[in-house]
Structures are given as C-alpha cells and as structure tokens.
Design a protein around this motif. Structure first.
Motif, mmCIF file in Angstrom:
data_model
loop_
_atom_site.group_PDB
_atom_site.id
_atom_site.type_symbol
_atom_site.label_atom_id
_atom_site.label_comp_id
_atom_site.label_asym_id
_atom_site.label_seq_id
_atom_site.Cartn_x
_atom_site.Cartn_y
_atom_site.Cartn_z
ATOM 1 N N ASP A 1 0.814 -1.218 0.000
ATOM 2 C CA ASP A 1 0.000 0.000 0.000
ATOM 3 C C ASP A 1 0.852 1.274 0.000
ATOM 4 N N ARG B 1 -4.189 -2.678 -2.920
ATOM 5 C CA ARG B 1 -5.154 -2.952 -1.858
ATOM 6 C C ARG B 1 -5.210 -4.458 -1.596
ATOM 7 N N ALA B 2 -4.999 -4.825 -0.344
ATOM 8 C CA ALA B 2 -4.976 -6.249 0.017
ATOM 9 C C ALA B 2 -6.303 -6.933 -0.276
ATOM 10 N N GLU B 3 -7.417 -6.194 -0.158
ATOM 11 C CA GLU B 3 -8.745 -6.776 -0.409
ATOM 12 C C GLU B 3 -8.888 -7.294 -1.830
ATOM 13 N N GLU B 4 -8.115 -6.743 -2.745
ATOM 14 C CA GLU B 4 -8.213 -7.120 -4.158
ATOM 15 C C GLU B 4 -7.165 -8.152 -4.562
ATOM 16 N N GLY C 1 -6.820 -2.592 6.556
ATOM 17 C CA GLY C 1 -7.859 -3.558 6.202
ATOM 18 C C GLY C 1 -7.383 -4.963 6.507
ATOM 19 N N ILE C 2 -7.129 -5.741 5.480
ATOM 20 C CA ILE C 2 -6.631 -7.109 5.640
ATOM 21 C C ILE C 2 -5.114 -7.055 5.768
ATOM 22 N N GLU D 1 -3.460 -12.480 7.238
ATOM 23 C CA GLU D 1 -4.756 -12.934 6.733
ATOM 24 C C GLU D 1 -4.697 -13.210 5.240
ATOM 25 N N LEU D 2 -3.961 -12.349 4.539
ATOM 26 C CA LEU D 2 -3.838 -12.516 3.091
ATOM 27 C C LEU D 2 -3.103 -13.816 2.746
ATOM 28 N N ARG E 1 -5.492 -16.603 3.028
ATOM 29 C CA ARG E 1 -6.446 -16.634 1.913
ATOM 30 C C ARG E 1 -5.819 -17.211 0.646
#
Length: 336
Positions: A15, A40-43, A64-65, A69-70, A73
């Motif tokens: 980021d 962005r980690a969410e993407e 965020g994440i 966590e990433l 996932r």
C-alpha cells in the motif's frame, strides 16, 4: 550460450506508493520479469487468480486485511495454494517470520533488499513454481491418458467379446467362456451344460420381410433368451447367424432341459398376444442340450458337437422342440 530464463510473473501487494515505484524500477529493468501491482490487500486474491503469478511479493502490515490474513487466503484458494509468497517487511522480527512461515510463506525479506538478491530470489522461487506447475500438468496428462487407455482397453475387450447386433457375447466370447467353464468344472467336479439353439426357418422369414426385419428378429430373440437366464454365470452368445449358444455352469441335464424349455416357450410366446414384440410373424426355435461333468479324459469339442447334434435332431423331428444329446464319457458320445 546460456539457457533462456523462464519468464517470472511477479505480483506486488503493497500500500506504499514509494515502495511500489521502487520495485517497479528495480524489477522492470529485467526482461524476464513481468509485473502486476495490487495496492489494496482486499483485491489481492482476485487479482492473483486473474494474473496467475509465479511469485507474490507482499507487505506484511497493510490497512484492512493484513499480510497474515492474506497469506491464509492464498493458501485456501486452490489455484494459489502453491504459488511462492515472499514477504517484504520493514521489521526483522523472528516472531513475525515464524508466523509467516507457519501460514505458508516461502521467504521473508526486510525491505528493500539489494537488487541482485531480490532478483535472484524471485527467479529461484518463480523457477520452482514453474517446474511444479509443469510437473503437475504432466502428471495430470499422464493420469488422464492412463484413464483413457484403461477405458479404451475395457471398451476394446467388450467390443472383441460382444456381438454388435444383439449385444450378447459373440463367438470369440463363447469360445473363451466355454474353455474357462470347462476347466472350472473339471477342477471342481461340477456338471456343465451347453444349449445350442437356432431360429426355425429363419431364411424364409428373412426373405419374406427383408434383412432389416431379419436383424430385428435376431435382436428380439436374443433379448427373449437373455430374460430366461437367471444367474450371472449363465452366458448367452450368438454362435453365428441365427444360432445361439447358452453355457450353464454347475447345471445338470434336468436343470438344462428346464432352461431350454423355458427359452423355447418364451420365444414361442412372442407372437401370441404380444404386439409389442415387433415381429412380423410367429417365430420358433429349436434347442439341443448336452450335459457332462468333465474329467481329464473328456473332450470339450465333442460336447459342443453333441449339443449341435441334439439341435439337429430337434430340427429333424419337427422344430420348436428341445432334445438332449447322448451322455458323454471320455469324450465319446454313447447311445442313450
């Protein structure tokens, strides 16, 4: 001449704009490295699914994440489970390193490392990923090929042993089954019966209604005979033309005569109030039966000939009949 380096597909997840720009400059100078950036980690997971990286470079602390966590996932996604992940962290923390490796990270670097080291690690991990993918693909193709070959062999075996018109065993299948059952009956001192049967006056039927109707008649008769066989071990084969053979293991003369008579009545009944039979006119069959408990001195060919002779006698005596052959001993037919 050196071998060309496989192309590395590197996805960067960070980021911090300054870090992203630095990595773009450092890695973009190498023609064997293709870059994709996710800020962005969410993407990141969806971006990785689309980009199909051979290496993922990612930050550990993100809004965020977070990186932990990433990592989890990635490993939960089947297509990303084995993609190498290199953590780029601002902290040289042993506890963080341990947690990352437990979650499936492949490497941990304090950012930003020397260019030569970073590129070397990217090439190493990317090469391992590419090799694994190629190996998995080759293994998959091998397994598919083996399954297809096995299926083809099963189909070939069936085609070699099944009559195309009727779906019952063909002459090749009969010969193999007869030899196998003869040997088994010999070993176990069990009775074996053979029924030879033939559609009566089939040439007249074929000439009157044509070959298509004749073929249908043969198919319908085969189905009717199959319906009368109660045990999986009983084997019906098309012996040739309009002639069929039924092998009845562990069956004596009385049992074989019952089966043959049941078959005769079933075929005779096809034209009696059974419009669904599809036959153009009434059809009957004649049956010849031979029974024997084979010994070492017995002759299998003589048994087949005896059943065939009994079939001839059923034809000679007026057709639509069942006749049993003379008893056989030491491979010779004896007078009843």
């Amino acid at each position: 001449m050196t071998e060309k380096q496989p192309q590395a597909r590197v996805m960067i997840v960070d980021d911090q704009p300054m870090v992203l720009e630095k990595l773009r400059l450092v890695l973009g100078a190498h023609s064997d490295i293709v870059l994709h950036v996710a800020s962005r980690a969410e993407e990141a997971v969806e971006a990785a699914r689309s980009f199909r990286p051979t290496v993922i470079l990612q930050d550990l602390i993100m809004p965020g994440i977070d990186g932990y966590e990433l990592l989890a996932r990635y490993r939960e996604a089947e297509e990303l489970a084995h993609v190498p992940v290199v953590i780029l962290s601002a902290h040289d923390d042993a506890v963080a390193k341990e947690r990352c490796f437990l979650l499936g990270a492949n490497d941990y670097l304090v950012k930003l490392p020397e260019t030569i080291e970073l590129v070397a690690r990217i090439r190493y991990h990317s090469g391992a990923c590419i090799s694994r993918t190629e190996r998995d693909q080759a293994f998959h193709l091998l397994m598919v090929s083996q399954r297809e070959l096995a299926a083809a062999n099963v189909l070939l075996a069936k085609l070699n042993g099944i009559d195309e018109l009727t779906g019952v065993g063909n002459r090749r299948s009969f010969d193999a089954a007869m030899a196998a059952e003869w040997s088994r009956a010999q070993r176990q001192s069990k009775p074996l019966s053979l029924v030879m049967c033939d559609i009566d006056l089939f040439k007249r039927y074929n000439d009157a209604f044509g070959h298509v109707a004749g073929d249908f008649c043969i198919k319908r008769i085969a189905a009717a005979l199959t319906e009368q066989l109660r045990r999986p071990s009983d084997k019906l084969s098309r012996y040739g033309g309009e002639e069929f053979a039924i092998i009845l293991p562990d069956t004596d003369q009385a049992g074989a005569l019952l089966v043959a008579e049941g078959c005769r009545m079933r075929v005779e009944g096809l034209a009696q109030g059974e419009s669904s039979s599809g036959l153009r006119s009434p059809v009957t069959m004649s049956f010849g039966v031979a029974s024997l408990s084979p010994t070492r001195d017995s002759d299998m060919t003589a048994m087949v000939e005896a059943a065939d002779a009994a079939l001839f006698e059923a034809k000679r005596s007026g057709r639509n009949a069942v006749r049993h052959a003379m008893e056989m001993r030491a491979g010779q037919r004896l007078n009843a």
